[in-house]
Design an enzyme around this catalytic site. Structure first.
Site, mmCIF file in Angstrom:
data_model
loop_
_atom_site.group_PDB
_atom_site.id
_atom_site.type_symbol
_atom_site.label_atom_id
_atom_site.label_comp_id
_atom_site.label_asym_id
_atom_site.label_seq_id
_atom_site.Cartn_x
_atom_site.Cartn_y
_atom_site.Cartn_z
ATOM 1 N N ASP A 83 -76.100 -15.429 -56.208
ATOM 2 C CA ASP A 83 -75.121 -14.915 -57.185
ATOM 3 C C ASP A 83 -75.595 -13.399 -57.527
ATOM 4 O O ASP A 83 -76.787 -13.083 -57.580
ATOM 5 C CB ASP A 83 -75.480 -15.866 -58.458
ATOM 6 C CG ASP A 83 -74.517 -15.464 -59.413
ATOM 7 O OD1 ASP A 83 -73.407 -15.295 -59.446
ATOM 8 O OD2 ASP A 83 -75.170 -15.843 -60.792
ATOM 9 N N HIS A 214 -66.574 -15.446 -63.103
ATOM 10 C CA HIS A 214 -67.861 -15.547 -63.605
ATOM 11 C C HIS A 214 -67.762 -15.691 -65.240
ATOM 12 O O HIS A 214 -66.864 -15.583 -65.592
ATOM 13 C CB HIS A 214 -68.599 -14.276 -63.419
ATOM 14 C CG HIS A 214 -69.081 -14.234 -62.090
ATOM 15 N ND1 HIS A 214 -70.267 -14.120 -61.490
ATOM 16 C CD2 HIS A 214 -68.450 -14.063 -60.723
ATOM 17 C CE1 HIS A 214 -70.321 -13.870 -60.233
ATOM 18 N NE2 HIS A 214 -69.039 -13.811 -59.576
ATOM 19 N N SER A 260 -74.961 -20.511 -68.486
ATOM 20 C CA SER A 260 -75.279 -20.589 -69.871
ATOM 21 C C SER A 260 -75.231 -22.042 -70.406
ATOM 22 O O SER A 260 -76.425 -22.334 -71.068
ATOM 23 C CB SER A 260 -74.501 -19.593 -70.715
ATOM 24 O OG SER A 260 -74.692 -17.935 -70.089
HETATM 25 P P1 13P Z 1 -72.400 -18.051 -67.963
HETATM 26 O O1 13P Z 1 -73.230 -16.895 -68.490
HETATM 27 O O2 13P Z 1 -70.819 -17.810 -68.776
HETATM 28 O O3 13P Z 1 -72.723 -19.265 -67.606
HETATM 29 O O4 13P Z 1 -71.844 -17.232 -66.408
HETATM 30 C C1 13P Z 1 -72.685 -17.382 -65.433
HETATM 31 C C2 13P Z 1 -72.231 -16.623 -64.094
HETATM 32 O O5 13P Z 1 -71.352 -15.856 -64.121
HETATM 33 C C3 13P Z 1 -73.126 -16.618 -63.107
HETATM 34 O O6 13P Z 1 -72.816 -15.443 -62.140
HETATM 35 O O1 G3H Z 2 -74.802 -13.827 -64.175
HETATM 36 C C1 G3H Z 2 -75.867 -14.312 -64.259
HETATM 37 C C2 G3H Z 2 -76.471 -15.767 -64.204
HETATM 38 O O2 G3H Z 2 -76.190 -16.323 -65.411
HETATM 39 C C3 G3H Z 2 -77.766 -15.657 -63.786
HETATM 40 O O3 G3H Z 2 -78.613 -15.184 -64.740
HETATM 41 O O4 G3H Z 2 -79.817 -13.210 -63.430
HETATM 42 O O5 G3H Z 2 -80.604 -14.511 -65.714
HETATM 43 O O6 G3H Z 2 -80.614 -15.736 -63.407
HETATM 44 P P1 G3H Z 2 -80.128 -14.396 -64.621
HETATM 45 ZN ZN ZN Z 3 -71.899 -13.897 -62.819
#
Ligand code: 13P
Ligand code: G3H
Ligand code: ZN
Length: 312
Positions: A83, A214, A260
């Site tokens: 990610d 996302h 989240s």
């Molecule tokens: P949220 O913060 O809405 O869960 O999005 C997660 C995300 O896009 C991870 O790449």
């Molecule tokens: O887009 C972000 C994801 O929620 C991952 O979050 O970088 O805190 O692991 P993080």
């Molecule tokens: Zn993201």
């Protein structure tokens, strides 16, 4: 079934009018909760790992946890995805290290530079049987410790997507249509509304191409209330309405990212547990209900938001 890429998943999701859930994983309990729900609901799933997750839990631990889930859930396709890869080197390390999909997020760079770096990642990834997600547009919110202020966020420009995909060869495209990272996506009192008009313009330019969203947690008020009732302070936490995500999933959106919501379910549950059992100190006792609640939250998403239950 061994780890798979997202190619088949996205083809089926596009044609079937649903989306595959991409859930962020950081520890064993989260991996177990997600994959047990997907196994029981017969849903394909993408387990994704951020740079922060690799820094927290270590690449090898995360890969091995996901491999354990693959052994435990042989009936469902599972993809392991990076990610928000921030560089060619991070992507390469995940491609070499067992991932089946990577995201190169050069969306903060100028258009030509985004194309250049994405193309380089695609070349290497495709040479190793790995698929690539890229991004155009800038979401507001915090990701991997980089905070994008609302003023610097901008929607994806539909007039750029065709050239971007043609020149990079990426396999899916993350777009900005009003979602944002974190638990504070919309101002209280406003009407949360994704820009479906922009999505439609993009689909016209890129027919049959998988789109990614996302920042798509819906921030369940049940868990915000639980956090606030047991010593937390998260006033005005608001997410994307579930009906809008469901609608996006019926269109070209094949991958919906959720992190989240898992964090909220875990934190709310653990806060409640400690408030009700101040004498307990065995981590298994508070991680067990947290894991169970994440599992039920994921089950809800699969059935009512993503529409991918029964599609494995
Ligand atoms: P949220 O913060 O809405 O869960 O999005 C997660 C995300 O896009 C991870 O790449
Ligand atoms: O887009 C972000 C994801 O929620 C991952 O979050 O970088 O805190 O692991 P993080
Ligand atoms: Zn993201």
């Amino acid at each position: 079934m061994a780890l798979v890429t997202t190619t088949e998943m996205f083809k089926k999701a596009y044609n079937g009018g649903y989306a595959v859930g991409a859930f962020n994983v950081n520890n064993m309990e989260i991996v177990q909760a997600i994959t047990e729900a997907c196994r029981e609901e017969k849903a394909p799933v993408i387990l994704q790992v951020s740079k922060g997750a690799r820094a927290y839990a270590n690449h090898t631990y995360l890969v091995k946890l996901v491999e354990a889930a693959v052994l435990e859930c042989p009936e469902i396709p599972i993809a392991l995805h990076l990610d928000h890869g921030d560089s060619f080197e991070t992507c390469k390390s995940c491609i070499d290290g067992g991932f089946t999909s990577v995201m190169i997020d050069a969306s903060s760079k100028p258009f030509a530079e985004n194309i250049e770096i994405t193309r380089k990642v695609v070349e290497y990834a495709h040479g190793h049987g790995v698929v690539v997600e890229a991004e155009l547009g800038a979401l507001a919110g915090v990701e991997d410790e980089v905070s994008v202020e609302a003023d610097h966020a901008h929607y994806t420009r539909p007039e750029e997507v065709e050239e971007f995909v043609a020149k990079t060869g990426c396999d899916s495209l993350a777009i900005a249509i009003g979602t944002s990272h974190g638990a504070y996506k919309f101002k209280p009192g406003t009407n949360p509304q994704l820009r479906f008009d922009i999505l439609e313009e993009i689909v016209k330019k890129l027919p049959n191409f998988p789109i990614v969203l996302h920042g798509s947690s819906s921030v369940p008020q049940e868990y915000v209330d639980m956090v606030n009732a047991y010593g937390g302070r998260m006033p005005g936490a608001i997410g994307v309405p579930e009906e809008q995500l469901r609608h996006a999933a019926q269109l070209a959106v094949c991958k919906i990212n959720i992190d989240s919501d898992l964090r909220l379910a875990m934190t709310g549950t653990i806060r409640k547990f400690f408030a009700e059992h101040p004498d307990k100190f065995d981590p298994r006792e508070y991680l067990k209900p947290a894991r169970a609640n994440i599992k039920e939250l994921v089950r809800h998403k699969l059935i009512h938001v993503l529409g991918c239950a029964g599609k494995a």
